[in-house]
Design an enzyme around this catalytic site. Structure first.
Site, PDB file in Angstrom:
ATOM      1  N   CYS A   2       0.825  -1.211   0.000  1.00 42.18           N
ATOM      2  CA  CYS A   2       0.000   0.000   0.000  1.00 42.18           C
ATOM      3  C   CYS A   2       0.855   1.254   0.000  1.00 42.18           C
ATOM      4  O   CYS A   2       1.990   1.243   0.471  1.00 42.18           O
ATOM      5  CB  CYS A   2      -0.876   0.036   1.252  1.00 42.18           C
ATOM      6  N   ARG A  27       5.230   0.358  -6.018  1.00 46.92           N
ATOM      7  CA  ARG A  27       5.080  -0.540  -4.872  1.00 46.92           C
ATOM      8  C   ARG A  27       4.131  -1.699  -5.171  1.00 46.92           C
ATOM      9  O   ARG A  27       4.061  -2.647  -4.405  1.00 46.92           O
ATOM     10  CB  ARG A  27       4.531   0.251  -3.669  1.00 46.92           C
ATOM     11  N   TRP A  78      -2.872  -2.633  -1.713  1.00 46.73           N
ATOM     12  CA  TRP A  78      -2.470  -3.999  -2.069  1.00 46.73           C
ATOM     13  C   TRP A  78      -3.189  -4.881  -1.064  1.00 46.73           C
ATOM     14  O   TRP A  78      -2.830  -4.924   0.107  1.00 46.73           O
ATOM     15  CB  TRP A  78      -0.963  -4.129  -1.974  1.00 46.73           C
ATOM     16  N   ASN A 102      -1.821   1.692   5.773  1.00 48.57           N
ATOM     17  CA  ASN A 102      -0.877   0.726   5.228  1.00 48.57           C
ATOM     18  C   ASN A 102      -0.450  -0.171   6.394  1.00 48.57           C
ATOM     19  O   ASN A 102      -0.133   0.337   7.457  1.00 48.57           O
ATOM     20  CB  ASN A 102       0.324   1.510   4.667  1.00 48.57           C
ATOM     21  N   GLY A 103      -0.467  -1.492   6.219  1.00 48.76           N
ATOM     22  CA  GLY A 103      -0.058  -2.383   7.310  1.00 48.76           C
ATOM     23  C   GLY A 103      -1.210  -3.285   7.718  1.00 48.76           C
ATOM     24  O   GLY A 103      -2.144  -3.505   6.943  1.00 48.76           O
ATOM     25  N   GLU A 486      24.053 -17.642  10.223  1.00 48.79           N
ATOM     26  CA  GLU A 486      23.738 -16.355   9.588  1.00 48.79           C
ATOM     27  C   GLU A 486      24.278 -15.198  10.442  1.00 48.79           C
ATOM     28  O   GLU A 486      24.817 -14.218   9.907  1.00 48.79           O
ATOM     29  CB  GLU A 486      22.215 -16.241   9.385  1.00 48.79           C
ATOM     30  N   LYS A 490      26.882 -12.442   9.048  1.00 50.64           N
ATOM     31  CA  LYS A 490      26.636 -10.995   9.074  1.00 50.64           C
ATOM     32  C   LYS A 490      27.817 -10.285   9.717  1.00 50.64           C
ATOM     33  O   LYS A 490      28.289  -9.257   9.227  1.00 50.64           O
ATOM     34  CB  LYS A 490      25.362 -10.648   9.868  1.00 50.64           C
ATOM     35  N   GLU A 493      31.069 -10.462   7.439  1.00 54.54           N
ATOM     36  CA  GLU A 493      31.085  -9.754   6.154  1.00 54.54           C
ATOM     37  C   GLU A 493      31.125  -8.236   6.304  1.00 54.54           C
ATOM     38  O   GLU A 493      31.668  -7.561   5.433  1.00 54.54           O
ATOM     39  CB  GLU A 493      29.940 -10.202   5.242  1.00 54.54           C
ATOM     40  N   HIS A 509      33.071 -31.184  20.234  1.00 50.48           N
ATOM     41  CA  HIS A 509      33.735 -32.166  19.372  1.00 50.48           C
ATOM     42  C   HIS A 509      34.936 -31.550  18.654  1.00 50.48           C
ATOM     43  O   HIS A 509      35.345 -32.033  17.603  1.00 50.48           O
ATOM     44  CB  HIS A 509      32.727 -32.747  18.375  1.00 50.48           C
ATOM     45  N   LYS A 609      26.625  -7.083  -4.508  1.00 50.55           N
ATOM     46  CA  LYS A 609      25.236  -7.375  -4.140  1.00 50.55           C
ATOM     47  C   LYS A 609      24.706  -8.591  -4.887  1.00 50.55           C
ATOM     48  O   LYS A 609      24.026  -9.428  -4.327  1.00 50.55           O
ATOM     49  CB  LYS A 609      24.373  -6.147  -4.426  1.00 50.55           C
TER      50      LYS A 609
HETATM   51  C1  F6R Z   1      25.054 -12.048   2.737  1.00 50.38           C
HETATM   52  C2  F6R Z   1      24.531 -11.992   1.380  1.00 50.38           C
HETATM   53  C3  F6R Z   1      24.885 -13.088   0.449  1.00 50.38           C
HETATM   54  C4  F6R Z   1      23.703 -13.465  -0.427  1.00 50.38           C
HETATM   55  C5  F6R Z   1      24.140 -14.486  -1.479  1.00 50.38           C
HETATM   56  C6  F6R Z   1      22.976 -14.942  -2.322  1.00 50.38           C
HETATM   57  O1  F6R Z   1      24.601 -10.976   3.513  1.00 50.38           O
HETATM   58  O2  F6R Z   1      23.829 -11.081   1.008  1.00 50.38           O
HETATM   59  O3  F6R Z   1      25.368 -14.202   1.131  1.00 50.38           O
HETATM   60  O4  F6R Z   1      22.697 -13.985   0.382  1.00 50.38           O
HETATM   61  O5  F6R Z   1      25.110 -13.904  -2.305  1.00 50.38           O
HETATM   62  O6  F6R Z   1      22.402 -13.887  -3.015  1.00 50.38           O
HETATM   63  P1  F6R Z   1      20.965 -14.017  -3.630  1.00 50.38           P
HETATM   64  O7  F6R Z   1      20.012 -14.166  -2.495  1.00 50.38           O
HETATM   65  O8  F6R Z   1      20.754 -12.773  -4.428  1.00 50.38           O
HETATM   66  O9  F6R Z   1      20.962 -15.257  -4.493  1.00 50.38           O
END
Ligand code: F6R
Length: 614
Positions: A2, A27, A78, A102-103, A486, A490, A493, A509, A609
């Site tokens: 929305c 959106r 939406w 919205n929400g 994960e 995080k 990286e 172990h 990315k």
């Molecule tokens: C970590 C990160 C990467 C992605 C990976 C897969 O923060 O962003 O590990 O998760 O490169 O990317 P996608 O999801 O676009 O296939």
């Protein structure tokens, strides 16, 4: 997703509201509407035009039946609660009140019940009840402002709201809880909008409301109040129109903005997979995936990279426990060259934010070449994976700009959990009442994420300590084991601190040899069937000098009093949805650690990315 726009204007507003709605088209939406206080001839009236489908349908309607007014609100809807038709389109009216939203209002059924003797409801939405609450409060003698403030206190959920009230002196009311809302400052006019993009042609001076804020806006004033109704000042950000799409708002980094967007991004994912009105997950037919039958599948193969692979690993527990489906999780770069033995009765699901990751795409194509049904759970619906898979399943998290994935992760989890529940229902393992409980737990996610975000300042303080470490460990059991992985990813990286995630029971172990005096160990352990076992493992490292940060709930904190160096207390949540909530804490911990260290959070070294090479 929305979108909201509103104008307290010194000129007629209809054309500009329409233009703002067009800016919100990106959106996604299924209907649109505008309401104004018509002050043209004689006494004012509240009038609206609404139309299903594209904004040009609304525009055509307004050309035939014009709207005149200087104060107005507009909305692209939406659908979440109720079909995407004109009747359910916003703005909703109740007496003198016109409202856009919205929400999700989580307690709308209860509120509707409370008002059912005095009020007639026209729609199936969760929204309409809010307009009735405000109108009812004014009938009891409150001013528009007090009625708005009092009504907000009765709502639970995550939302952004805009309101106009007939007979209340040119005031536009706005509130933000969970879903973003911005105020634009103009020359003799002021505006509200879902984001700076909606306001781009109207104003470059933007105030981003903070969590729990509400505001009263007129042509020449903007009063903002916090959740306790205390008047507050919020910073004005200058936004360049062309940059509005990629605007960080008042956040220092895209990553932080995206962490904070999660109440909204998760609610967008839920909109696609959950029928909140009937408290159930959508069937595959409702998702337009009739060609898929959970009953005919003997196995699932989840394939992904990085963070998306950790989402898949968490989903393995869900599909096994909720739907009794055997699941393989594979890292795409390994899967594609391993020549895996596949049976035609299994389906391959690629999980990917970008939908373009080279290894995942190649793995998907390999599965197709072997005659398997394939699906892709993606954020970018125009991507190769979405186009090539038999079924494209959106997560609708919105553009993710920070390189480290955050909101895509929680939306992937939300989509995967919804699908696991849908499989469990279809395979006869989840009955109606359990489905209702699970669907309700899912719909509470946006609010609970917003609540978890209030731990931010505590986490920032803890991160200062972590930023001084050379390496750190994350421990968890069950679904919280992949979440530990994960959390460690995080941290490494974006802060470049060496971090490892381990299944809590596995540490002894071998890796426990690495624990020495002061080694930070982050333990993820909500109160569940595995809690005590995880706490035992936590004590094993504590006695060897580890510095323990326990992430748990209030019950867990009570049961571990005196055993940790620090404890973060998350809201108490259902066992199934816990990883979605606990994900927020590890994201914030990594973020603040990196900020303390001064790294390039949004573009960490060596990372891209979208990884379109293998
Ligand atoms: C970590 C990160 C990467 C992605 C990976 C897969 O923060 O962003 O590990 O998760 O490169 O990317 P996608 O999801 O676009 O296939």
């Amino acid at each position: 997703m929305c979108g909201i726009i509103g104008i307290a204007g010194n000129q007629p507003v209809t054309d500009r509201l329409l233009e703002g709605l067009k800016r919100l088209e990106y959106r996604g939406y299924d209907s649109a509407g505008i309401a104004v206080i018509n002050d043209d001839n004689g006494p004012s009236t509240l009038v609206r035009r609404r139309a299903e489908g594209k904004i040009r349908n609304l525009e055509n309607l307004i050309n035939e039946e014009p709207l005149e007014g200087h104060l107005g609100i507009a909305h692209t809807r939406w659908a979440t609660h109720g079909a995407p038709n004109t009747m359910n389109a916003h703005p909703h009216f109740a007496g003198r009140v016109g409202l856009v939203h919205n929400g999700i209002i989580e307690n709308f059924t209860l509120l509707r019940d409370q008002l059912k003797d005095t009020r007639t409801f026209q729609t199936e939405t969760d929204t309409e009840v809010v307009a009735h609450l405000i109108d009812e409060a004014m009938k009891s003698g409150l001013s528009g402002k007090d009625a708005f403030a009092a009504s907000l206190k009765q709502l639970t959920g995550a939302f952004a709201i805009g309101v106009v009230i007939d007979g209340v002196d040119g005031q536009l009311f706005a509130a933000r809880r969970g879903s973003p809302l911005a105020i634009g400052l103009g020359d003799g006019e002021n505006y509200i909008g879902s984001d700076a993009i909606a306001l781009a042609s109207l104003s470059s001076k933007i105030i981003y409301l903070e969590e729990g804020d509400w505001a009263v806006i007129t042509t020449d004033s903007v009063e903002i109040f916090d959740a306790n109704d205390t008047p507050v000042e919020r910073a004005v950000t200058i936004v360049s129109g062309s940059l509005a799409a990629a605007e960080k708002g008042n956040y220092r980094h895209f990553m932080l903005k995206e962490i904070y967007e999660q109440p909204e991004s998760v609610s967008h994912t839920l909109t696609h997979y959950v029928d909140a009105f009937h408290h159930k997950v959508k069937t595959l037919a409702e998702l337009d995936m009739e060609g898929l039958d959970w009953n005919k599948l003997e196995r699932l193969s989840l394939i992904a990279c990085g963070t998306a692979a950790y989402a898949a690993s968490i989903a393995k527990y869900w599909f096994e426990q909720l739907a009794h489906m055997p699941v393989d999780v594979d890292i795409a770069s390994e899967f594609r060259y391993r020549r895996p033995a596949l049976t035609k009765k299994s389906m391959a699901i690629a999980v990917s934010q970008s939908g373009e990751t080279a290894d995942t795409l190649a793995a998907l194509r390999y599965c197709q070449s072997k005659g398997l049904q394939t699906a892709a759970i993606v954020n970018v619906m125009s991507s190769s994976m979405a186009r090539e898979a038999d079924f494209a399943m959106p997560i609708n998290a919105g553009p993710e700009i920070g390189v480290a994935s955050t909101k895509a992760f929680t939306s992937q989890l939300t989509a995967l959990l919804s699908l696991a529940i849908s499989a469990g229902v279809r395979r006869g393992l989840i009955d109606g009442s359990r489905e209702k409980n699970l669907a309700e737990a899912l719909t509470q996610m946006p609010r609970l994420i917003a609540e978890t975000l209030t731990l931010d300042a505590d986490i920032e303080a803890l991160a200062l300590d972590l930023s001084k470490a050379d390496s750190a460990f994350y421990l968890g059991r069950g679904v919280h084991y992949p979440l530990a992985l994960e959390g460690a990813l995080k941290l490494k990286e974006i802060s470049y601190i060496h971090a490892e995630g381990y299944a809590a029971g596995e540490l002894k172990h071998g890796p426990i040899a690495l624990i020495e005096e002061g080694t930070p160990v982050i333990v993820i352990a909500p109160t569940d069937a595995l809690f005590e076992k995880t706490v035992s493992n936590m004590q094993e490292v504590a006695t060897r000098g580890a510095k323990i940060l326990l992430i748990t709930d209030s019950e867990g904190a009570k049961n571990t009093a005196g055993m940790t160096d620090a404890t973060l207390i998350c809201p108490t949540v259902s066992v199934e949805t816990a990883p979605i909530i606990y994900a927020i804490t590890v994201q914030l911990l990594a973020y603040h650690t990196a900020v303390h260290l001064g790294t390039d959070v949004d573009q960490p070294r060596n990372l891209a990315k979208s990884v379109t090479v293998e």
